[in-house]
Write a protein that holds these residues in place. Structure first.
Motif: not given
Length: 760
Positions: A676-688, A698-707
């Motif tokens: 989920r992105y917020y106005v002004g903050e961008g995607l907020v989650g673990l990388s944030w 910080a390196i994080g995934a935008l979607w499900e990663v392939a194991d």
């Protein structure tokens, strides 16, 4: 009857049964109920007389029912619009209930405090009170209490700009109120649902909700609710540019509120009249009403900045540019100081959405004046505010909007990059291409044209399609996005050949991996290819944060590695390739410099107790979950530590509370970046959260990663770091390794989810 809005009926019932109320407790309760009904009917002198009689009896006794008199007096204050007095009385009611160990009275006081703090825009406090009221209602099994608390929470979250969570709360509250037959609250939630539709520019649906609320308000003859429904319809008429209709609604609302003496409603009606005057170009009338709205303490802040924005637009339309500039800055100051009053990160994150219209209009105004660089600086004022404040950024202390002074070309020189800074606007979007030598602005289509392309392309990538296959819709979308977003700045990017491209995204662009955009075939015979083959692409939060960044303090090459956790439940099964990835990553460090926690030892408590600030590299190999309703509830899934239901979750809100200074944090997990992105903050989650805690990259995934493909990518990433490459260059080379391989790993689904974010 009072619940259901049957106010006249309730008074008739109390009157006909008066002789049955012969004991003091029943008499006091009867007087209190009558006072509440009369207050809702705006018959204030009669209500005051009933409550004074009840207070006289309470002065001679210590009956628990006297707490109801305090609450009834607070209801009268609410109906009169004297909210500070209402809050004082509800606090007294809470104290009374606690002193008499009356759980029902205490829980109702919590609910009412949540409501009154909501009205006076103390949104954080309202959320705290309302959650306490909700929990108390659940313990008591009080359905009316539960629905009231849910509705209050919805209104608070909507006030913060969090429409997704607000919608869910209102839906639950409305369903419960309807089942209870609580008409007064049901119409309130109808109006709030209308507000959510209004926020989303779904104006026909908003009007339908407001009209339903108005119908219910008239059915129970609630003058306050009639006024509020009419005011909402007036705001809607303004939004669709129907000044005559807006003026009619404002006049109706003003007529009722002047009779009842409710100052906040009077000022809301005048704010609508002011905006109508501005829309008509009636300068004198608009200025007069604006002065009234700004000077009156009962005016809501949101109404003030909306009125100031309307005045700015009026001046702009008339060619009065100095006046427009002054009013835009005033509106921004009002908004920013309102934002500074919000204290918690969870509340601050969505709040910027409330001011997006003010910022957007101001930027367009500056661009039309040829002030492209000033527009860029103003745009950056809205970016990464919560992230920056967590790292020591400044708060609003003045009433004058003063953007942080930032030199874009100096930032590009410091970053050693070409910066593409995006703004998605309602009428027009922009990208500023920034190098160490110059800043060039390009005009892009409006947000409504760009966002659907991004959403369509994201579905393509998640479907594991290959956008390089010409003739497919996937290819056309990928090429269209490149042509729209990157091609205008191609010449500037070429001038910085060899330097990485740093993306400062906006809106839906935060969910787009620019590396996956397809560069179309060129006349010189160059084949179509992914943009990653041309450039190293990095994401960053804001120019101000890049300008303020300090070098990494951690000099030693030390690794903190957690993963291959014990499955906590069937939702998070064992990862078959986790042990292999752990071994590969650890192999790039000496045993003395690698602190490794696997299996049962890989748990949240271990991470928090490991002094993470001492490590230069932190790596997680695990599952991850991203929360849309509350991104700070996003979590890394590790091993369970206790019998607590969620003891295996390392939450984003916990991560950001423990300072680190890592050169790189890698979250080798699904949705590590957030959903989920917020106005002004961008995607907020673990990388944030890790950037918020102090990580430089910080390196994080935008979607499900392939194991199965991730261990290979991570091994190559650390080999690049061993060779002295930057984290961004090392990640790019690791992705190119998969892209240029044979088989399915060459598709973006496998290499593109991982994205690097930096604050330098």
């Amino acid at each position: 009857m009072i619940w259901r809005g049957m106010l006249e009926d309730s008074l008739d019932t109390l009157s006909t049964r008066k002789s049955a109320f012969d004991d003091p407790e029943s008499v006091i309760r009867s007087l209190s109920l009558a006072g509440v009904a009369l207050s809702h009917l705006q018959r204030f002198p009669e209500a005051d007389a009933k409550l004074s009689a009840a207070e006289g009896m309470c002065s001679r006794s210590e009956l628990v029912v006297c707490g109801e008199v305090i609450r009834a007096r607070a209801v009268l204050a609410v109906e009169r619009g004297t909210y500070d007095e209402a809050r004082r009385l509800y606090l007294a009611d809470l104290k009374f209930g606690q002193a008499h160990n009356d759980q029902a009275m205490t829980s109702t006081a919590l609910l009412n405090l949540g409501y009154v703090d909501l009205v006076i825009s103390h949104l954080d406090e309202s959320i705290d009170w309302s959650w306490s009221a909700y929990k108390a209602g659940v313990e008591l099994g009080d359905e009316n209490q539960i629905q009231g608390a849910l509705g209050n929470l919805g209104a608070a979250y909507r006030g913060l700009g969090d429409t997704e969570r607000a919608s869910e709360m209102f839906r639950q509250a409305e369903n419960r109120a309807a089942k209870l037959g609580n008409i007064r609250d049901q119409l309130e939630w109808h109006m709030n649902v209308g507000d959510v539709y209004f926020d989303g520019a779904k104006f026909p649906l908003a009007r339908q909700s407001y009209e339903q609320a108005l119908q219910l308000a008239r059915a129970i003859n609630s003058r306050k609710d009639i006024t509020h429904a009419v005011l909402n319809l007036g705001q809607l008429a303004l939004a669709v540019e129907r000044p005559d209709e807006a003026s009619s609604f404002a006049t109706q609302a003003l007529s009722i509120s002047q009779k009842t003496g409710r100052r906040p409603d009077i000022m809301d009606a005048k704010a609508i009249q002011m905006q109508v005057a501005a829309m008509r170009g009636d300068k004198l009338r608009a200025e007069q009403l604006l002065r009234e709205v700004e000077a009156d303490p009962d005016s809501e802040l949101s109404m003030k900045w909306a009125s100031e924005l309307a005045m700015a637009q009026m001046y702009e339309t008339a060619g009065g540019f100095p006046g427009a500039q002054a009013e835009y800055l005033t509106a921004l100051s009002t908004f920013e100081c309102a934002r500074s009053q919000v204290t918690s990160e969870s509340s601050r994150l969505p709040f910027m959405a409330n001011g997006s219209q003010v910022y957007d209009n101001y930027l367009h105004f500056l661009v039309k004046q040829g002030k492209d660089n000033e527009a860029l600086v103003a745009a950056d004022q809205s970016r990464a505010r919560t992230l920056a404040q967590g790292l020591g950024g400044a708060e609003c202390k003045e009433k004058t909007f003063t953007p942080v002074v930032v030199n874009p070309t100096a930032v590009a020189k410091k970053a050693g990059a070409t910066i593409l800074y995006y703004w998605l606007g309602e009428k027009q979007s922009y990208v500023w291409a920034i190098t160490a030598e110059k800043t060039t602005m390009f005009t892009l289509p409006a947000q409504r044209e760009i966002t659907p392309l991004v959403e369509r392309y994201r579905k393509v990538l998640l479907g594991s399609q290959d956008p390089l296959e010409e003739g497919l819709g996937a290819n056309r979308t990928a090429v269209a996005l490149y042509s729209t977003l990157v091609a205008p700045a191609e010449e500037v990017i070429r001038e910085g050949a060899g330097k990485p491209v740093m993306i400062l995204a906006d809106g839906a662009l935060c969910e787009l991996n620019f590396e996956t955009l397809v560069v179309p075939p060129k006349e010189d015979g160059a084949r179509a290819h992914y943009w990653i083959e041309d450039e190293t692409v990095i994401s960053a939060p804001s120019l101000a944060m890049l300008a303020a960044a300090k070098p990494v303090r951690t000099e030693s090459k030390r690794l903190l590695l957690l993963g291959d956790a014990v499955s906590p439940n069937k939702d998070f099964p064992d990862l078959p390739y986790a042990a292999r990835e752990m071994k590969d990553v650890a192999g790039h460090f000496t045993p003395a410099n690698a602190t490794i926690f696997a299996q049962q030892r890989a748990n949240p408590t271990t991470y928090l107790a490991s002094a993470p600030e001492q490590f230069s590299y932190i790596h997680f190999v695990s599952h991850g979950v991203a929360s849309r309703t509350d991104p700070l509830d996003s979590a890394i899934i590790l091993s369970r530590t206790t019998g607590n239901e969620n003891s295996f979750k390392l939450y984003a809100r916990e991560i950001m509370q423990h300072s680190i200074d890592a050169r790189l944090v890698t979250i080798s997990a699904c949705s590590g970046t957030g959903t989920r992105y917020y106005v002004g903050e961008g995607l907020v989650g673990l990388s944030w959260a890790f950037l918020r805690a102090g990580a430089h990259n910080a390196i994080g995934a935008l979607w499900e990663v392939a194991d199965e493909s991730t261990p290979q990518l991570m091994d190559t990433l650390y080999s690049g770091l061993d060779a002295g490459q930057t984290p961004a260059a090392a990640l790019r080379n690791a992705k190119l390794g998969l892209l240029h391989s044979n088989g399915r790993f060459r598709r973006p689904f496998y290499w593109a989810p991982f994205q690097i974010y930096t604050r330098l």
